[in-house]
Design a protein around this motif. Structure first.
Motif: not given
Length: 175
Positions: A103-113, A12-15
């Motif tokens: 911080n990408g480890i805290f973002i769900p994979e589809p969003l991170k891509i 929630f903080d990272v996005l």
């Protein structure tokens, strides 16, 4: 339960922060690489006007001297400010990319891509613009594949990602 709550809080903080860095980079790069660039006509300024204008520029004294002494002052200014803008773009791209990497480890994979896809699109366009600036392809075919791709698909990808981020942040069922 506590671990899950902490991970969701971190997401929630990272996005929003990742979104902010990405949109900053996108904005500065699209503005800098735009075909329409306007510059003041330094060649029409008298000495006092030119001095007052140069006083408020980000240039070092030696760069100001180059502009003062140039036969085509406006052209020299455009070239100099172009490099300054590219430097600002590189900094925004670097900040966005590093934040996503850290911080990408805290973002769900589809969003991170999707973040990574837009990040690459922005950076490729900037590199292409920098090459064009460096080699001054006047009257010749300029590199434009990445720039075109940014212009044609960038807004759509960004809007799609925005919806996905909003959905992720506002939909408590996904959490």
């Amino acid at each position: 339960m506590d671990r899950t709550t902490k991970l969701h809080q971190k997401e929630f903080d990272v996005l929003p922060e990742a979104w902010g860095h990405l949109t900053d980079a996108y904005g500065v790069v699209t503005a800098t690489t735009s075909f329409l660039q306007q510059y003041p006509d330094l060649d029409q300024m008298n000495g006092a006007q030119l001095e007052e204008f140069l006083k408020d520029t980000p240039f070092k004294d030696w760069q100001k001297d180059e502009i003062r002494n140039a036969a085509k002052k406006t052209e020299k200014y455009a070239q100099s400010i172009g490099w300054y803008k590219i430097s600002k773009c590189r900094e925004a791209c670097r900040e966005s990319h590093l934040y996503l990497t850290k911080n990408g480890i805290f973002i769900p994979e589809p969003l991170k891509i999707k973040f990574q896809e837009i990040d690459k699109l922005i950076f490729d366009a900037l590199v292409e613009h920098e090459i064009n600036q460096q080699h001054d392809f006047r009257g010749q075919q300029r590199l434009d594949e990445s720039l075109k791709k940014l212009r044609t698909t960038g807004d759509g990808l960004l809007k799609e990602l925005e919806k996905d981020v909003q959905s992720r942040l506002w939909d408590s069922q996904q959490l």
